[in-house]
Design a protein around this motif. Structure first.
Motif, mmCIF file in Angstrom:
data_model
loop_
_atom_site.group_PDB
_atom_site.id
_atom_site.type_symbol
_atom_site.label_atom_id
_atom_site.label_comp_id
_atom_site.label_asym_id
_atom_site.label_seq_id
_atom_site.Cartn_x
_atom_site.Cartn_y
_atom_site.Cartn_z
ATOM 1 N N UNK A 74 5.026 1.498 4.465
ATOM 2 C CA UNK A 74 5.124 0.705 5.252
ATOM 3 C C UNK A 74 5.308 -0.942 4.643
ATOM 4 N N UNK A 75 5.465 -1.742 5.469
ATOM 5 C CA UNK A 75 6.245 -2.681 4.952
ATOM 6 C C UNK A 75 5.022 -3.568 4.735
ATOM 7 N N UNK A 76 5.439 -4.504 3.136
ATOM 8 C CA UNK A 76 3.718 -5.346 3.166
ATOM 9 C C UNK A 76 3.633 -6.081 4.160
ATOM 10 N N UNK A 77 2.151 -6.403 4.074
ATOM 11 C CA UNK A 77 2.457 -7.686 5.204
ATOM 12 C C UNK A 77 2.752 -8.596 4.411
#
Length: 57
Positions: free
Chosen positions: A20-23
Motif C-alpha cells: 500500500x502507499x505510504x501515509x
C-alpha cells in the motif's frame, strides 16, 4: 487441501497490505511538537554538559 488455500489467501492479503502507499507526512502540529521536543533535548543536553559539577542533572 484447505491449509494451502488459506495460506495463499493470507499471503495475498499480506502482500496487498505491504504494497500500500505510504501515509502522507507533514502534519504541522506533529512537526511543531517534534521541534519543541528537539529544542528541549538540546537544552537538557547543553545544560548538563555546561555545568560540569558532576551532579548528573
Amino acid at each position: 487441501m484447505i491449509i494451502p488455500v488459506v495460506a495463499v489467501l493470507l499471503a495475498a492479503l499480506w502482500a496487498g497490505w505491504a504494497q500500500r502507499a505510504p501515509r502522507v507526512t507533514g502534519d504541522p502540529a506533529s512537526l511543531a511538537e517534534h521541534r519543541r521536543f528537539m529544542a528541549a533535548m538540546e537544552r537538557t543536553t547543553a545544560g548538563s554538559g555546561a555545568q560540569g559539577d558532576g551532579s548528573g542533572r
